[in-house]
Structure formats: C-alpha cells, structure tokens
Scaffold this active site. Structure first.
Site, PDB file in Angstrom:
ATOM      1  N   TYR A   1       9.788 -13.580 -21.350  1.00  0.00           N
ATOM      2  CA  TYR A   1      10.516 -12.424 -20.817  1.00  0.00           C
ATOM      3  C   TYR A   1      11.350 -12.896 -19.631  1.00  0.00           C
ATOM      4  CZ  TYR A   1      11.439  -7.748 -19.020  1.00  0.00           C
ATOM      5  OH  TYR A   1      12.048  -6.601 -18.588  1.00  0.00           O
TER       6      TYR A   1
ATOM      7  N   HIS B   1       0.860  -1.184   0.000  1.00  0.00           N
ATOM      8  CA  HIS B   1       0.000   0.000   0.000  1.00  0.00           C
ATOM      9  C   HIS B   1       0.895   1.232   0.000  1.00  0.00           C
ATOM     10  CE1 HIS B   1      -3.078   2.854   0.805  1.00  0.00           C
ATOM     11  NE2 HIS B   1      -2.745   3.072   2.057  1.00  0.00           N
TER      12      HIS B   1
ATOM     13  N   ASP C   1       2.148  -4.745 -19.988  1.00  0.00           N
ATOM     14  CA  ASP C   1       3.146  -5.692 -19.473  1.00  0.00           C
ATOM     15  C   ASP C   1       2.826  -6.134 -18.047  1.00  0.00           C
ATOM     16  OD1 ASP C   1       4.760  -5.843 -21.739  1.00  0.00           O
ATOM     17  OD2 ASP C   1       6.081  -4.215 -21.117  1.00  0.00           O
TER      18      ASP C   1
ATOM     19  N   HIS D   1       0.915   5.778  -0.992  1.00  0.00           N
ATOM     20  CA  HIS D   1       0.214   6.977  -1.442  1.00  0.00           C
ATOM     21  C   HIS D   1       1.074   7.627  -2.528  1.00  0.00           C
ATOM     22  CE1 HIS D   1      -2.737   7.673   2.130  1.00  0.00           C
ATOM     23  NE2 HIS D   1      -2.430   6.394   2.047  1.00  0.00           N
TER      24      HIS D   1
ATOM     25  N   HIS E   1      -8.774   7.693  -1.761  1.00  0.00           N
ATOM     26  CA  HIS E   1      -7.717   7.179  -0.921  1.00  0.00           C
ATOM     27  C   HIS E   1      -6.439   7.004  -1.768  1.00  0.00           C
ATOM     28  CE1 HIS E   1      -6.495   3.832   2.198  1.00  0.00           C
ATOM     29  NE2 HIS E   1      -5.631   4.816   2.130  1.00  0.00           N
TER      30      HIS E   1
END
Lengths: 229, 229, 229, 229
Positions: free
Chosen positions: B226, B94, B119, B96, B168
């Site tokens: 890849y 998480h 991608d 910001h 948020h």
C-alpha cells in the site's frame, strides 16, 4: 459605556455560531459587569455574522434597558434571574444545540458517564421542570429563570454550570460570556457522547466517584493544574 | 534544540483540530527523539490555532522539563510511561473524540467489524481498566500510563496502536506524532462505523481471520504494497 | 422582468446548499410575485454554486414558462399547486434533507417534542400519503401538490408551513423563498432532535399545549415579540 | 497521453475528499477511455489535495501500467475486473464512507426506502459475499472484482451502479469518473437516511413499485426529464 464588555459579548455570540451550536438565530450569550450591575446581551433575531458592539443591548439588574436601540433577546429576563440569584456567575448562554436539547426534550438528566463530563460538570446535569400554564401566562421568561433557580436549591451553580429545561433546551453559565459558551460546547459534546454510549451500555451507572472528583478538581479545584496560570 | 521535532509536534496538534477530533483543548500530541531521549508535547490549555514551535515543551525520559516556559499537557506523565514501555513508539496522541470515547465510557472493546479497522488495528481495540482510588490519589497521570502498559502484556503495541480507557477516552500511538494522529482518525472513524453497524447486525462476530490478516499485512507486513515506497 | 425576485431565488437556493440541507442537486426553492402571479424557480440539475439570476425560470399560475432558456425544476408543478391552493404562501422549498426525509420514508408525522419545534410549527408536522399508481402515471408532480393540498384540509398552511410526503421527502413554505428555506432548516433540525429524543423517552407524548401555544405565539402571533420590528 | 482523462480523474478524486466521503487516503476513483482501452487511476497513498494529472497512473485492460511513475491504487485490479465485465461502465469509485460501510460490514443490502434512493438505484443495493481464504491468498484485489461480477449475474450494472462488499465497503460506478463519485455520494446519503429510517419503522418493506419505477425512469429512462439536455 462598557465598550470592552460589548466586544466580549459579540465575540462570545459569534463563537456560538462558528462552533456549530446554533442554527438560524437560536441562541444568545450575555456577560455582566458586576461593578455596575449591568449586563450586555445579544439583540433578538440578528444574524451572528453581522453582530457589532453597537448592537449589544445593555440591561441593569432591575431589567431596565440602559443602552442600545435594538430589542434585547427575548430570553433576557431569564438571564436576569440567573444573574440575580447566582452571584458568582459572569456570563450566561442559551442554545438549542441538538443533543443537549434531546435530553431536555426527553426530560432526562445527563448522567456523568466519563471524564470529559467530569472535567466540566460535577455530576449529572439536572433537569429543570417545565412551567405551569399560570407561570407561562404571567411572565414566561422570568419564570423560566426562577424555575432554574428553584431547581438549584442545594446545588452550587459554579460546580454545575448547566441545566436542561424540560421540553425546552439547555442554559449554561460561567465566569464570563466566553466561559459560558465553552460550557455549552462541553455540554453538547457530552450529550452527544452519552447518546452514543447508552446503546453500548444501557445499564451504565456513571463513573466511579473518585474519578469524577479527580477530574473536576484537577481543572477547577484549589490545586488545579490544568492550563497555564 | 530539536527545532524540527517541535515543528512536527505543532503540525500534528493542529491536525487534531482541523480533522474534527477535538473540541476546545481536549487533546494533545507528542513526538519523541529517540537519539536524545527527549519528547516534545503540547502545552496545557493553549488553543491549537495559536500553537507555535516555541510553545512546545521538551521533556526527557525522567520526566524533567528540559525546555519551554509553558506548562506541558496535564497528560504528560501518561505519554512518558508509554515512551518508556513501548520502545518502538515515536509519537502519542490523546483525544476525547466522540465515538471512540463512547466505547471507552461504555467499557467495551472496539470489535474489528471490517477492513477499515483491519487496515490499522490487528484485532479488537482493547479496553484498559479504570484506576483505583489509590492509584488516582497517588499519581493519576503516571498510573494511567502504567495501566495501559499492564493492559498490553502480550500485545504488540505496534500491531495495536490504540487503547480505550474505561470511563475516560482513547490513546493512540505510532511511528511519529503525525502517524499517531492518523491512528486517532482511523480509530474514531472505525468507532463511528461500529456504532452504525451494531444496530444492523447485533450479533456480528467480526471479520473472518483471513480477511483481517490480509488487510493488516498489505499495509503493514514485510511485503506491504500500500502507498509509495 | 422581476429582477429582484430572481436574485432572491438565487440567494435562497444557494442557502439550501451552504446550510447543508442538500447534496448534489437534490432541492429547489421558488418565490412568487403575487401581483403578477408569476414565480421564479431553480432550473433542473444546475449546481447551486453556479446559479445566476439569468438562470431562474419564470412560470405563471397556469404553469406556462414565461421567461428563461433552461428547463425549470422537475418539481415545478408541485410548487404551482401549492401556490394555487395556499394564497398566503410566498415561497416554497423542497429538499431531501436527511432527517426530515427519514420521517417521510417511515411515514411518521414529526411530533412536537419541544419548543424549538413549537417556535416554527404549530403541532405535529403531518404526513402526506403516497400517490396511487394512477396518479403517478397521470401527472406525478402536479398530483403530488394536490395530495399535499388534500392533506391540509382543515389545517392553516401558514401555521404549519411543512409537510412530509410518505416515501419521498419534505416540502416547506413561507412568506417568501428565504423564509421557506429557514423553515426547511428548522424542520431538519427538529427531525434530528426528535431522532435523538425518541430513544431517550420512547413514550414521550409531546410538549404541554400551553408551552406550544406560548412559543408559537411569541414568534408568530399578533403580539409577537421575537426579533426586531 | 490522455491528458483530459487524467485531469478528470484528478477532479473526481478531489471531490471524494471535499464531499466528505473519505478520510486519510481511503478511497480512489478511476475513469476509462474505451477507445484505447486504457484507464487512469489514483496513485496509492497520495493525499487528494496534492494530486496532479501527472500523478495519475494509466493502466490497460491487461492490467499493464502504461504510464506513470507512481504505484497505482492497491485496488487497481478490482477496477480492472469491473471495466472488463461491465462494458458500459466509464468510471469506478471505491470509498470507505461511514454509513455505506456500516451496511457492508453488517452484510445487509441497502433497501430502497424512498425516492432519493429510487432516483439513483433501481431497487435494493446488493451485498457481495466476502472472499474465501483461497481467493484472498491467490489474488485478493482481482478476486474482489470477480466476486462483484458474480454477484451481478442477472443484474444490469447501469441500473444498479453500486455494491456493498461484506466486511469491506462499497464500490460504485457510472458513465465516467465523476458520475461514479456522484453515485457514491448518493449511496452514502441513502445509507445514512436508511439508518435513521429503520428505527422509526422497523418493518418498513420499501417503497411501492410504481414510485420506484417512476423516480428511476424520470432521471434515467428513455423519456427522462430531469436536468438540462
């Protein structure tokens, strides 16, 4: 005297630069010892990387320089007015950080568009008016502080630890010098987020009140549960 | 216990800061050990540069703190809900971060405008609704996780390892903690690219479906080619 | 000869890069010794990090290279014209810094939108016209300098130490080389602030004249009180 | 074999990251030895900071891997097509740098708005079309190279060492690997400048032709006088 406070003022001023909030010498932090009524502030025009505790200028609440050989920041009288009026404030920061200054220059309050903002500022960050020609001529820096205090009539400065002065730049404050710098970092980041949010949602009104209240309270309210005790 | 996992959680949290995704302490990473059903998460309010394995808080899938003296991240219950609902997820991040948060604040999904996005994310990154006043009052962080799970009804979380919560900020996830941080870096960069692309082509609909499919599959499909095996 | 000056020119050029104003080798600083009428300038195409005093090229006010084995900056004749016309100038900087160059490319003067600008530039930073095909063919770099001098008819270059050349980029100057770099940093930051301010207040006219005058004078006027004496 | 070339490829790939052009592993540089018809390229998915010459994969102009244990970049066939078609090219760079990618995603050519651009690219940087579903299915990376070559019919690739692929990202090239990275840095900076210039002057047509010609020629023409000989 106040050796610990001077060291704290040095550290807080250095963070101003390392966090990218200032260029050249465009910013200053002070911290007050409420017991003695004396605050320490950055000397004017000195590079952050060269700051040492012995450079910090000590000033009392009458504005008298009580220790230090260097000239204090040219914004010292603004800090003084804020300490006089806002009794719970322990530190003050002034920067010309780019995005918060953009809102200041535009004379637009910074709306509360998300929880990052709500975690630090309880609502929109207000704009303080520019000074009149008379106020500038009489005592520019002291009147800047007085205009901020006037702007905060009816606002709790501990719930809104920031202001944007029109045509000028932001001031923030907090429990101590370092806390006031952290509020400057939060303000700058919220201003940057807002500048990116507004083109995506030009008519956005701001976050719902219950989200604002929750986020502010979980960090700052009586039952705060963010961080360690 | 789980010493390797705690070290991995420290490294992933440190990358959050060195990659420029977080300021102050605005972000957290966790990683789960599926065998024991225990995840490690950053303690609340601790500086990234000072994190050590002994600081990492261990929590089980009932939400019980099973090791660690510090308080876990205030977002712990959100991580918990994601681990419960998304069985293949091994790590959650998480942040910001500025540009992804701008899309979250605006309540706009992040459209897939190019192969950088394709991608990593199989289509537009969805927006999760804000919580109601009741949900906030009842159990804010747990209900945040539940709202994300609700938003993912019919979406495979391993093909879309990111969400933007309205008002948020983003959450991302992945095979493990470090992988979830890489998805945060990808999300932030794609959001920044989109903010620069939209003014150049306001009516852009997104990339052709065969290009999206090709790029996603060459990195993540059964015949991915890849990287090294 | 002029060993101190060469060292100062090295330091000022290195600051160009460490301050983030230049990429590759897109910028140069010179400083003049007015007693001898000789200035030192960066050699063309040399990396900033590898610059040493012995690399600095010395040039007199006739444009003759008086010391140094390397070719001077391809912009040397522009510096020369500025030193000839602006007698009080002790240093000149040229960069292609992103935001100031954006205003140059757009052919728009940089309006004075706040006190950050007023602290360094007394009013809007002017745009110098592009050269004609004839001027380009005849002597591009010398004529660039002449066009700047023409643009400053009636403007005191010490009160306005910057110009934006249309389709090209900024030039700044100052008391010495380092001072001219600081003006480049100030110009770039003010341009970045203006680019963020204009979308917030498209019709903003600029700061009140009494605020401009106060800020410029407190740093540069006869009774300046910013910094240490 | 080709030890010097492998070292040059390592250095050029590391510059990709230190210059801020790439995040994660989103970019690759190759360099060709025209005498042997063999080029060295970054292995796929390896971190830039850990690259060593022994990791560099050597590939011939038939596309056969002639040395190296690791898988080459997944974009290797695109590099191969460019080396085959553009005989004077000595190095190729592919990135997903933010601002150049924004123009790619938008499908807009990068107009020549100033001399920074003119110093490196002789006119607007073209957009290469996206591939069809058939081309993607058949051989995605080789067909990407072929589409770029098709786009350059009538354009001298040494005068225009860059292309923006629609919905994808930029490719640049140059005399060698390092030169191609420098063109990527120039392209990214010009794209960033353009994104800031366009809102200031939405109808800007680009620089006068005599300025474009002068700037390009002084760096690249037969009588170039930029840099040291």
């Amino acid at each position: 005297m106040l050796e610990e406070l001077k060291l704290a003022v040095v550290d807080a001023n250095k963070l101003l630069e390392t966090s990218g909030l200032v260029r050249l010498t465009w910013g200053n932090v002070s911290e007050i010892d409420r017991a003695s009524g004396i605050f320490g502030i950055k000397p004017s025009g000195v590079a952050y990387s060269e700051l040492e505790p012995s450079h910090i200028v000590l000033v009392d609440l009458e504005g008298k320089q009580v220790e230090g050989d260097l000239n204090p920041s040219s914004d010292t009288k603004t800090h003084l007015e804020l300490y006089r009026a806002f009794q719970e404030v322990g530190g003050v920061t002034h920067t010309h950080s780019v995005y918060a200054t953009a809102f200041s220059q535009a004379g637009r309050e910074l709306p509360c568009l998300g929880t990052t903002h709500a975690d630090h500022f309880y609502g929109a960050v207000p704009v303080c008016r520019a000074l009149t020609a008379e106020e500038v001529a009489e005592d520019y820096e002291a009147n800047t502080g007085k205009a901020i205090v006037e702007c905060f009539e009816g606002i709790n400065p501990m719930e809104m630890p920031a202001v944007l002065q029109h045509f000028h730049a932001p001031f923030t404050w907090g429990k101590n010098g370092m806390d006031s710098v952290k509020n400057s970092i939060a303000l700058e980041t919220c201003a940057q987020m807002a500048l990116s949010t507004l083109p995506l949602a030009p008519n956005l009104g701001g976050i719902p009140h219950h989200v604002l209240m929750k986020h502010y309270q979980r960090k700052h309210g009586p039952d705060a549960y963010y961080g360690q005790l």
